[in-house]
Each structure stands twice: as structure tokens, then as C-alpha cells.
Write an enzyme that holds these catalytic residues in place. Structure first.
Site, PDB file in Angstrom:
ATOM      1  CB  CYS A 105      -0.016   7.447  23.336  1.00 42.16           C
ATOM      2  SG  CYS A 105       1.734   7.312  22.960  1.00 42.16           S
ATOM      3  CG  ASN A 155      -3.439   2.588  33.739  1.00 42.66           C
ATOM      4  OD1 ASN A 155      -2.996   3.527  33.076  1.00 42.66           O
ATOM      5  ND2 ASN A 155      -2.727   1.498  33.945  1.00 42.66           N
ATOM      6  N   GLY A 156      -2.741   3.192  36.884  1.00 45.76           N
ATOM      7  CA  GLY A 156      -1.657   4.052  37.345  1.00 45.76           C
ATOM      8  C   GLY A 156      -1.092   3.591  38.669  1.00 45.76           C
ATOM      9  CG  ASP A 157       1.832   5.325  40.447  1.00 44.47           C
ATOM     10  OD1 ASP A 157       2.560   5.160  39.445  1.00 44.47           O
ATOM     11  OD2 ASP A 157       1.787   6.390  41.088  1.00 44.47           O
ATOM     12  CD  GLN A 183      -4.356   1.610  23.478  1.00 49.08           C
ATOM     13  OE1 GLN A 183      -3.139   1.513  23.273  1.00 49.08           O
ATOM     14  NE2 GLN A 183      -4.854   2.132  24.584  1.00 49.08           N
TER      15      GLN A 183
HETATM   16  C1  LIG Z   1       6.658   0.473  27.942  1.00 51.13           C
HETATM   17  C2  LIG Z   1       5.309   1.111  27.999  1.00 51.13           C
HETATM   18  C3  LIG Z   1       4.495   1.063  26.879  1.00 51.13           C
HETATM   19  C4  LIG Z   1       3.214   1.625  26.922  1.00 51.13           C
HETATM   20  N1  LIG Z   1       2.394   1.507  25.837  1.00 51.13           N
HETATM   21  C5  LIG Z   1       1.093   1.890  25.934  1.00 51.13           C
HETATM   22  C6  LIG Z   1       0.189   1.652  24.873  1.00 51.13           C
HETATM   23  O1  LIG Z   1       0.526   1.112  23.814  1.00 51.13           O
HETATM   24  N2  LIG Z   1      -1.105   2.021  25.056  1.00 51.13           N
HETATM   25  C7  LIG Z   1      -1.548   2.613  26.215  1.00 51.13           C
HETATM   26  O2  LIG Z   1      -2.741   2.922  26.344  1.00 51.13           O
HETATM   27  N3  LIG Z   1      -0.694   2.877  27.220  1.00 51.13           N
HETATM   28  C8  LIG Z   1       0.603   2.526  27.108  1.00 51.13           C
HETATM   29  N4  LIG Z   1       1.456   2.754  28.154  1.00 51.13           N
HETATM   30  C9  LIG Z   1       0.947   3.443  29.351  1.00 51.13           C
HETATM   31  C10 LIG Z   1       0.405   2.460  30.359  1.00 51.13           C
HETATM   32  O3  LIG Z   1      -0.584   1.624  29.842  1.00 51.13           O
HETATM   33  C11 LIG Z   1      -0.193   3.154  31.593  1.00 51.13           C
HETATM   34  O4  LIG Z   1      -1.271   3.969  31.236  1.00 51.13           O
HETATM   35  C12 LIG Z   1       0.838   3.968  32.364  1.00 51.13           C
HETATM   36  O5  LIG Z   1       2.111   3.359  32.370  1.00 51.13           O
HETATM   37  C13 LIG Z   1       0.365   4.175  33.799  1.00 51.13           C
HETATM   38  O6  LIG Z   1       0.250   2.969  34.479  1.00 51.13           O
HETATM   39  P1  LIG Z   1       1.398   2.458  35.493  1.00 51.13           P
HETATM   40  O7  LIG Z   1       1.672   3.622  36.422  1.00 51.13           O
HETATM   41  O8  LIG Z   1       0.727   1.303  36.188  1.00 51.13           O
HETATM   42  O9  LIG Z   1       2.564   2.085  34.680  1.00 51.13           O
HETATM   43  C14 LIG Z   1       2.753   2.261  28.109  1.00 51.13           C
HETATM   44  C15 LIG Z   1       3.589   2.311  29.235  1.00 51.13           C
HETATM   45  C16 LIG Z   1       4.863   1.739  29.185  1.00 51.13           C
HETATM   46  C17 LIG Z   1       5.725   1.781  30.404  1.00 51.13           C
END
Ligand SMILES: Cc1cc2nc3c(=O)[nH]c(=O)nc-3n(C[C@H](O)[C@H](O)[C@H](O)COP(=O)(O)O)c2cc1C
Length: 369
Positions: free
Chosen positions: A107, A212-214, A77
Site C-alpha cells: 500500500c 498484478n497490474g494493468d 489482508q
Molecule cells: C480503490 C483501490 C483500493 C485498493 N486497495 C488495496 C488494498 O486494500 N490492498 C492491496 O493490496 N492493494 C490495494 N489496491 C492496489 C491494487 O490491489 C493493485 O495492486 C493495483 O491497483 C495494481 O493493479 P491494477 O493496475 O490492476 O489496478 C487498491 C487499488 C485501488 C484502485
């Protein structure tokens, strides 16, 4: 066969299933990716890379592109401040042989956004089109974009973003159901994702829609799929300390490993850590956050976490775990007898060692030179 356990085609790439590990800055390095792949992840990504760092030939950024011999399919990415920089970086990543390339438009980290990267682009829709257009001409590999619902709740523009990336021929897109200004304490908005996914149904060319999310377990994975009609899901925080989440979603039945299996996987992760980073203090320090996440849900594990959080040698971590294991029944099931909810609204990226946190956090963009 469960919905998630079916193969899926992204451009000319066939993936074995529909449960992906997100690119995770500071987390999705080779050791963690190997563990998630072994437990079933259909696609994994290198941590987000900076197009500026690639333009400057930043050594560490090129090191982060490494893949393990076992990784037959690997995504990458990229984020960058201009369409031209992103396209240049993509031509480099294309030559490196990544099977699929994603553009980060989500991000939220202040320093990243201020530099015009990550979700900063959501405020400039024309640049979204220009970036994907130039990116598309820079690679014939499967190309995707990952973005949020908008910059703020008052400026939701996800349908427009989907239309723009589709017009420039992406093969896949991922929607994180929050805005840039929302934190993890705001629940992921599945109806917002659904609306945007619906836009893609009329597209003449097939495109893979990823939610994506939660997603923290089988039931939240099913909810994401049923309520948004996505084709695949991307797991992020749900995999931290719980790579068994892939097994659970793919097998469509609750999976919590017995203590002995848990211990095997944690030890294997430490072995991969040593193989990749050497017998170094850095290897131990980078393992700490994983050890803290792994050790949630066990009896009296707070005192274990306190000591694991200070380890400077992987062998010390192994010794602490062995000692803990000696006093824990082999068939103990994680979270047994307590709250089994693996989700939490704490934000793990703010709990990492900030000096070593590669990519996230305000100090983290040093790879962008
Ligand atoms: C430690 C950490 C690092 C992350 N790094 C990236 C990243 O490099 N690229 C990206 O698209 N999202 C990144 N995210 C966001 C996640 O991919 C995702 O979009 C977000 O956490 C929502 O999903 P979740 O609710 O399942 O955690 C990061 C999230 C966390 C917690």
C-alpha cells in the site's frame, strides 16, 4: 479448458480458478465481492485491515470481517507497523475462519507508509523476514504476501523480497509490477515481475506466484501470464464497473454484456447493497462510486453519472437507471462504436468520497484508531 480456468492449490486450499479479485480498500465489501464471485472470481478478499485497529478491538474493523453466507472461500489482508502486531492480528483472523491470509507490503498511501505499514516495510528488509516468520507461526492457514518491485525505481529489491518470503514459508505471493513511488501512469513492469517469479522456480516447496497490474481484459491477462509465467492473476482496477472481466478471462473470449444483462447485474448489486447496508443514505453514498464506474461506456451517460453521483437513496438510483434504460436499446453493447479500451490511467481511489473511503486515502486510516 483455458489456463486461467483451471483449479489451483494454495497450501491446503483448492481454488476453482486462477483469476482473483484483489483486496480493495473502500471497494471489496460484501456486495461487490458477491457480484465478482457470481461472475467467476476464484478468490476474493476483504478490504485491507489494520493490525493496530485489531489490537485496539476496533468495532468497525471487526464488522469489516463479516462474510456473506454464500462466501465459502474468503481471503483477508492485514497490514501492521511491527512483526508482533501483524502476528497478533493474524492469530485473530485465523480464529475468524478466513481461508487464506495475506500480508500487505504494497500500500503506497502516505499515512499508511508513515505509520510503517503497507509498502513502508520494503525499506526494511529484515522486518519483512521477521514479519513473515512470526505470521507463519501464528497460522497454519495458507499465508501470502503482496508487494511491489521496490520502494523506488532506484531501489528495486523484489528478488530479495521474494527470497525472504519464501525462506519463511509463504504459500503464495503477489507482485504488483510498480514501485511505491510510481503512479498508475507508469505502466506495470512485466519484466520486473518475471525476474522475481523466476527466483521462486528453484524453491523446494511449491509456491503460487500471482501477477498484478494493468489487467483490464483478456488480452492483458494473457500478456501478464505469458510474459511473467505467473500461476494466477489478481485483478484490481479492471473489475471496477466491469465485474464481467472474470467471465471474459475465464471463458477466454471477449465479453461485454448487452444492456439488459448489464442492468440486471447493476440492479443486483444495488439489492446486495441494500441487504448489507440497509435502506440507508450510507448504502446509497457507498454505491455511488460503483454506479459511476458501471455507467462508463454508454451513450450520453455523462449526464446520468452527474445525477448518480448525488444519490442519497438506493431507490432514487434505481429510478434513474430505469429512466435511462427506457431510452437505451436492450441489445446495446457497452463501448460499442467508441474506444473499447477499458483501461485508464486515472486513479479511482482519489475519486471516492474521502469521508467514507474506508482504508485508502489520507483520512482513511481511521480504522487504525
Ligand atoms: C480503490 C483501490 C483500493 C485498493 N486497495 C488495496 C488494498 O486494500 N490492498 C492491496 O493490496 N492493494 C490495494 N489496491 C492496489 C491494487 O490491489 C493493485 O495492486 C493495483 O491497483 C495494481 O493493479 P491494477 O493496475 O490492476 O489496478 C487498491 C487499488 C485501488 C484502485
Amino acid at each position: 479448458m483455458s489456463f486461467f480456468n483451471q483449479p489451483i492449490q494454495i497450501g491446503n486450499l483448492t481454488l476453482k480458478n486462477r483469476v482473483f479479485l484483489a483486496p480493495l480498500a473502500g471497494v471489496s465489501d460484501i456486495p461487490f465481492r458477491r457480484i465478482c464471485q457470481e461472475l467467476g472470481a476464484g478468490l476474493t478478499y476483504v478490504e485491507m485491515l489494520s493490525a493496530t485497529a485489531i489490537a485496539y478491538n476496533n468495532k468497525r474493523t471487526f464488522e469489516m470481517m463479516a462474510r456473506h453466507a454464500s462466501e465459502n472461500v474468503l481471503g483477508v489482508q492485514i497490514t501492521g507497523p511491527t512483526a508482533a502486531q501483524v502476528a497478533h492480528a493474524i492469530s485473530v483472523l485465523d480464529k475468524q475462519g478466513f481461508e487464506t491470509i495475506d500480508i500487505n507490503m504494497g500500500c503506497p498511501v502516505r499515512k499508511v507508509v508513515t505509520a510503517g505499514c503497507g509498502s513502508g516495510i520494503l525499506k526494511d528488509p529484515e522486518r519483512i523476514s521477521e514479519t513473515v516468520k512470526l505470521a507463519r507461526s501464528a497460522t497454519s492457514r495458507p499465508l501470502s504476501a503482496k508487494f511491489r518491485l521496490g520502494y523506488t525505481r532506484e531501489n528495486i529489491n523484489v528478488v530479495n523480497t521474494v527470497e525472504r518470503v519464501l525462506a519463511e514459508n509463504v504459500d503464495m505471493f503477489t507482485i504488483h509490477g510498480r514501485t511505491r513511488s510510481e503512479s498508475y501512469s507508469t505502466p506495470c513492469d512485466l519484466s520486473g515481475i518475471k525476474l522475481a517469479m523466476h527466483t521462486a522456480l528453484a524453491n523446494s516447496k511449491p509456491v503460487i506466484k500471482v501477477g498484478n497490474g494493468d489487467v483490464f481484459d483478456l488480452s492483458s491477462a494473457l500478456k501478464m501470464q505469458q510474459e511473467t509465467a505467473c500461476d494466477a492473476i489478481m485483478v484490481s482496477r479492471g473489475a471496477l464497473g466491469n465485474p464481467w472481466i472474470f467471465k471474459e478471462i475465464l471463458s477466454a473470449k471477449k465479453v461485454q454484456p448487452e444492456f439488459s444483462e448489464w442492468l440486471d447485474v447493476v440492479f443486483r448489486h444495488l439489492d446486495y447493497q441494500e441487504e448489507h447496508f440497509g435502506k440507508t443514505k450510507l448504502a446509497a453514498i457507498l454505491a455511488r462510486k460503483h454506479l459511476l464506474w458501471y455507467s462508463k461506456g454508454f451513450p450520453a451517460s455523462k449526464s446520468l453519472r452527474d445525477v448518480l453521483n448525488r444519490v442519497e437513496d438506493l431507490n432514487d438510483a434505481r429510478a434513474l437507471l430505469k429512466n435511462y434504460a427506457a431510452n437505451t436499446p436492450k441489445d446495446f453493447i457497452r463501448y460499442a462504436g467508441s474506444n473499447t479500451d477499458l483501461s485508464s490511467d486515472y486513479d479511482p481511489k482519489y475519486e471516492m468520497d474521502r469521508k467514507l473511503d474506508r482504508g485508502v486515502g489520507d483520512e482513511g486510516m481511521e480504522q487504525s484508531v
